[in-house]
Design an enzyme around this catalytic site. Structure first.
Site: not given
Ligand code: PMP
Length: 409
Positions: A125, A202, A205, A228, A366
């Site tokens: 991401h 990270d 997920q 999430k 993203c």
């Molecule tokens: N890493 C991953 C794998 C994600 O799926 C996401 C959110 N889609 C993020 C980081 C970023 O999370 P946040 O926007 O809640 O900071």
């Protein structure tokens, strides 16, 4: 002690499920972007703002003391939730994005220099790419990316090939938000440590779909977002290994992170408060505690089992849709099913099936470097959560057949 998994009962705890979209009962398959909230989280938010709200860590009056206690209890809850060895290793942030920025700006700026290398994967991401790019611009370090297979699988041999004596940080997803691939984070952490590097995970997920045991994984940082995990937005977690946090300078300065302040100098408090400058999202943090209560009552292992069987049903059901190609079919998968459908653009797919009350995500998620790596511009993505049910995929498959008829492929 966890209860028997009862999907109908769990669904009854989510008020959003009474919503209709375009006169159809909502089918929410976009939980990877953000999950819906159970009643107990909504109640806690309301109760805190209406009866238990005050700023924390500074007032000496009852409300402030109550709010401080409730906030700090969540720190203990989160440390138990991921099996951290101390509550002081839990830093509250606004989410995973801020957590990784904190690590890059604090640990990274102090420990990296020109010529050093940060290893990530092509499946990140942007939140696990851009903070490292900014760090590289400031330090002269560089990013090295490990590829994945065409089916989305990750191989440790590809990582090992890229580790050098210059590797200082290996930062990987627990689970890819596009491919669903579960990364072997325990083995990756071991490789990082054998090479005197640190491992950042990270877990955005990951922590939402399966039990997480930080001490077993033995990484150095693990981050995730509350929104999430059935909690409010604006609150997230950065877990860091105690001795690493102790040596890290602050990232943001302000109230609540100091010991003593003069005009030109200050001394800082110990972690975690050294990294929690300013007023945090207090009620949101307290309500995140309720979200943890909610998932723990069900049991993360039960959630994992439920979602695994849903994902397997989802793959089987969607495979019957003509022209549908899965993006990410690793045998170790969690949470999401990405796909393309004939020549239909994922944005069109999402807009069309919204007519049937179905919410999925469409776009680059993203993860533009991954899209480029896969030679795609975007995918459609269905993602599951504890309230999802097999019927969601029946409805999705039927709706996608309609899209097929419109596009005439
Ligand atoms: N890493 C991953 C794998 C994600 O799926 C996401 C959110 N889609 C993020 C980081 C970023 O999370 P946040 O926007 O809640 O900071």
């Amino acid at each position: 002690m966890t209860l028997k998994f009862d999907n109908k009962k769990i669904r009854s705890e989510f008020p959003f499920l009474s919503r209709e979209i375009n006169n159809k009962p909502i089918i929410y398959l976009d939980s990877a972007a953000s999950s819906q909230k159970p009643q107990q989280v909504l109640d806690k938010l309301m109760l805190t703002y209406s009866q238990g709200y005050s700023n924390i860590h500074r007032g000496l009056h009852t409300l402030s003391e109550e709010a401080t206690e409730a906030y700090e209890e969540v720190r203990i809850k989160i440390s138990r939730f991921i099996n951290a060895s101390s509550k002081d290793e839990i830093i509250f942030t606004s989410g995973a994005t801020m957590s990784i920025n904190l690590i890059a700006n604090s640990y990274g700026l102090v420990n990296l220099k020109s010529g050093d290398e940060i290893i990530i994967t092509v499946a990140e991401h942007h939140a696990n790419i851009i903070p490292w790019q900014i760090l590289c611009e400031r330090t002269g370090a560089r990013i090295v990316a490990v590829p994945v297979d065409s089916d989305g699988s990750f191989h440790l041999r590809e990582l090992k090939k890229r580790v050098t004596k210059n590797t200082k940080i290996i930062s990987v997803p627990h689970v890819s938000n596009v491919l669903g691939t579960i990364f072997p984070i325990k083995e990756i952490s071991a490789i990082a440590h054998e090479n005197n590097a640190i491992c950042v995970v990270d877990g955005c997920q990951g922590a939402i779909h399966m039990p997480v045991d930080i001490q077993d994984i033995d990484c150095d940082f693990y981050v995730f977002s509350g929104h999430k995990l059935y909690g409010p937005s604006g609150i997230g977690v950065c877990w860091g290994r105690g001795e690493i946090l102790a040596a890290m300078p602050p990232f943001l300065g302000g109230g609540d992170m100091i010991d003593d302040v003069d005009i030109e100098h200050a001394t800082y408090s110990d972690p975690p408060s050294r990294f929690e400058a300013g007023t945090p999202p207090i009620a949101e943090c307290i309500a995140l505690g309720s979200a943890v209560d909610f998932v723990e009552k069900i049991g993360m292992d039960n959630i994992e089992k439920h979602e695994k069987s849903l994902l397997s049903y989802g793959h089987q059901r969607l495979a019957s849709v003509k022209g549908l190609s899965f993006v990410g079919t690793s045998s170790l998968k969690s949470g999401v099913i990405s796909f393309t459908l004939n020549s239909a653009h994922p944005h069109d797919i999402s807009t069309l099936i919204d007519q049937d009350g179905i919410a999925i995500r469409a776009g680059h998620h993203c993860a533009q470097p991954l899209m480029k790596f896969l030679n795609l511009t975007s995918t459609a993505r269905a993602s599951v959560a504890v309230y999802s049910e097999p019927e969601d995929f029946d409805a999705l498959a039927i709706s996608l057949e309609k899209v097929n008829r419109i596009f005439g492929d």
